[in-house]
Structures are given as C-alpha cells and as structure tokens.
Design a protein around this motif. Structure first.
Motif, PDB file in Angstrom:
ATOM      1  N   ARG A   1       0.820  -1.217   0.000  1.00  0.00           N
ATOM      2  CA  ARG A   1       0.000   0.000   0.000  1.00  0.00           C
ATOM      3  C   ARG A   1       0.854   1.267   0.000  1.00  0.00           C
ATOM      4  N   LEU A   2       2.108   1.134   0.422  1.00  0.00           N
ATOM      5  CA  LEU A   2       3.040   2.267   0.386  1.00  0.00           C
ATOM      6  C   LEU A   2       3.818   2.325  -0.925  1.00  0.00           C
ATOM      7  N   GLY A   3       3.442   1.482  -1.874  1.00  0.00           N
ATOM      8  CA  GLY A   3       4.107   1.494  -3.166  1.00  0.00           C
ATOM      9  C   GLY A   3       5.348   0.626  -3.238  1.00  0.00           C
ATOM     10  N   GLN A   4       5.494  -0.308  -2.301  1.00  0.00           N
ATOM     11  CA  GLN A   4       6.639  -1.226  -2.287  1.00  0.00           C
ATOM     12  C   GLN A   4       6.127  -2.663  -2.393  1.00  0.00           C
ATOM     13  N   PRO A   5       5.875  -3.141  -3.610  1.00  0.00           N
ATOM     14  CA  PRO A   5       5.375  -4.518  -3.774  1.00  0.00           C
ATOM     15  C   PRO A   5       6.495  -5.537  -3.602  1.00  0.00           C
ATOM     16  N   VAL A   6       6.732  -5.926  -2.378  1.00  0.00           N
ATOM     17  CA  VAL A   6       7.830  -6.848  -2.085  1.00  0.00           C
ATOM     18  C   VAL A   6       7.297  -8.118  -1.438  1.00  0.00           C
ATOM     19  N   ALA A   7       8.082  -9.188  -1.520  1.00  0.00           N
ATOM     20  CA  ALA A   7       7.728 -10.465  -0.892  1.00  0.00           C
ATOM     21  C   ALA A   7       8.390 -10.537   0.484  1.00  0.00           C
ATOM     22  N   VAL A   8       7.578 -10.648   1.526  1.00  0.00           N
ATOM     23  CA  VAL A   8       8.065 -10.695   2.906  1.00  0.00           C
ATOM     24  C   VAL A   8       7.852 -12.101   3.468  1.00  0.00           C
ATOM     25  N   VAL A   9       8.891 -12.664   4.069  1.00  0.00           N
ATOM     26  CA  VAL A   9       8.786 -13.995   4.643  1.00  0.00           C
ATOM     27  C   VAL A   9       9.351 -13.977   6.063  1.00  0.00           C
ATOM     28  N   ASN A  10       8.582 -14.499   7.002  1.00  0.00           N
ATOM     29  CA  ASN A  10       9.021 -14.579   8.393  1.00  0.00           C
ATOM     30  C   ASN A  10       9.502 -16.001   8.671  1.00  0.00           C
TER      31      ASN A  10
END
Length: 264
Positions: free
Chosen positions: A85-94
């Motif tokens: 939503r902030l314009g950073q389409p990234v893949a986040v993995v925990n």
C-alpha cells in the motif's frame, strides 16, 4: 603387568568408540530429510523454510529471522500488505522459529542467501541476548557445523556432538528406507502450504494460555505477565569484557550472519 594390560585395554576401547563415533558422524545425509526430521515437533516449520528457499521460485525481498516472540509479534503477510500500500510490492517472509538460538538462525540464513538474496534481512531481538544455542540446532545443522563449537564456552557443544553420530546413522539409513523413518526424500507440492506461511495464528502467554493473534489483552494483565517474565531473567554474570563468552551464541552467530550478508 596386570595394571598395564588394564590400561591398554581401556585405551583400545576408548580409541575404538571414538573412531566409530567419528565414522558415524561423517556419514552422508539427505539435506531435505534432515530438515524434515523435526516435522512432528514444534520446530516443524524448518521443513517449510527449506522448501521455501529451495523449491519455491517466488522471490524473497524481505526476510525475518528470530524467536517465537518475533514470529508472534510480526506478521509477514500484514507487513507485505502494508508495504504494498506504500508502493513497495515486495515479498516478505518470516522465518522465525520457537525458542531462542542464533546458531540456528545462522544455519537458515546460510541456506537462504546463496539462492534468494533478499534486499533486507531483519533479525528479531529481545531485551536480553541468549546464553545458549537453539535446541533444534543439533537436528538441522550440517554435521560440519555441529562439530564446530563456534565459540569458547559453548555449553551445548558436548551434547550436540554426542548426538551427532546417532543422527547421522539414522539419516543415512533413511536415505534407503524413507518410509520406515517417515522422512520423504522429495518435495511434494501437494503438501506445501504456500509461499508466505503465517508464522502463527496464536501466541502463548506467560501463564501458558494460547491467544489468537488479534486478541485484545487488558493492560493490567499484560503488565502482570511482563513483571513475571522479568522476575525470571538472570542478569549478566560475567564482566562486560567477557560478554563474548557469556553471550557467545548471540554475538558469534549474529556476526556470522552479517558476514554472510556481506558475501552475498
């Protein structure tokens, strides 16, 4: 003469036992099976982490490693959605796991970085560094890593090392009889839960009660649980100049993680 023969016999037995232990510890294993050996424990996410790195083509832009508190406190999907939503389409993995231990965090990062190379690696911390390695380290780490004590004063080293020959014999046998040991050798897409597995839907409180992630807990109860937790903390025992020994696991393996990040 009898005493000499007794010492000689004892020496032969010791050398034979050590030699057999070294030979067993050196047996090859199947890496996928090694990471699957904790499937029926609270550390079962280790297999998914391995699959996410090796068998899932989806990228990893932001990776998080740490203990269960980091897993319960940070939602990978929510962080990913917020960044999008902030314009950073990234893949986040925990990739957090229950219990503390930077040695296992290092093993997982070492698996990930050559293949995924995230733009950001976040290491979850708590108010005090840990003194000991992770209890699952002796199950998942390569045998060469288990043999390496890492730092002076590693309290877990001896029990990890003693377990290694048995582990390698079991994994070696599982290569030939995977069904007998319930350790499949190949990735099964139908069993894979997906690229972004929520770390946990619940969190466990200090009085051992499971709560849903979205549960609103009264402030008074939180403060009581925090007070109980703090009462169980042990302050540093050694002088600050010896912190590398007392908190060797934390300091040694965080430095190794940073070194890996520089390499990759």
């Amino acid at each position: 003469m009898k005493r000499l023969n007794w010492f000689r016999g004892a020496a032969v037995v010791v050398v034979a036992v050590v030699g057999l232990g070294v030979a067993a510890a050196s047996l090859p294993d199947d890496e996928y099976q090694r990471y699957g050996s904790l499937e029926h424990t609270i550390q079962h996410r280790i297999r998914w982490i391995y699959e996410r790195v090796h068998d899932d083509p989806a990228p990893i832009d932001v990776a998080l490693v740490g203990s269960s508190r980091f897993g319960a406190g940070v939602s990978g999907p929510r962080l990913e959605d917020g960044l999008r939503r902030l314009g950073q389409p990234v893949a986040v993995v925990n990739f957090s796991l229950p219990e503390n231990g930077r040695d296992l965090n290092w093993v997982l990062v070492d698996q990930m970085l050559p293949l995924k190379v995230p733009r950001l690696l976040i290491i979850g911390v708590i108010e005090k560094p840990g003194r000991y390695g992770h209890p699952a380290y002796k199950y998942a780490a390569p045998n060469t890593a288990v043999v390496d004590p890492g730092y002076f004063g590693n309290i877990n080293y001896l029990k990890n090392l003693i377990y290694l020959p048995y582990r390698q014999m079991r994994l070696f046998a599982a290569r030939f009889f995977p069904d007998r040991f319930d350790l499949p050798r190949a990735f099964d897409p139908s069993r894979y839960p997906g690229s972004n597995l929520e770390t946990t839907g619940t969190t466990r409180t200090g009085d051992n009660i499971l709560l849903a992630r979205d549960t609103v807990v009264p402030r008074a109860r939180i403060e009581a649980l925090v007070a109980k937790y703090r009462a169980g903390l042990n302050p540093p025992i050694l002088p600050q100049r010896l912190a590398d020994i007392e908190f060797g696991d934390e300091r040694t393996y965080v430095r190794r993680i940073v070194a890996l990040a520089y390499v990759h």
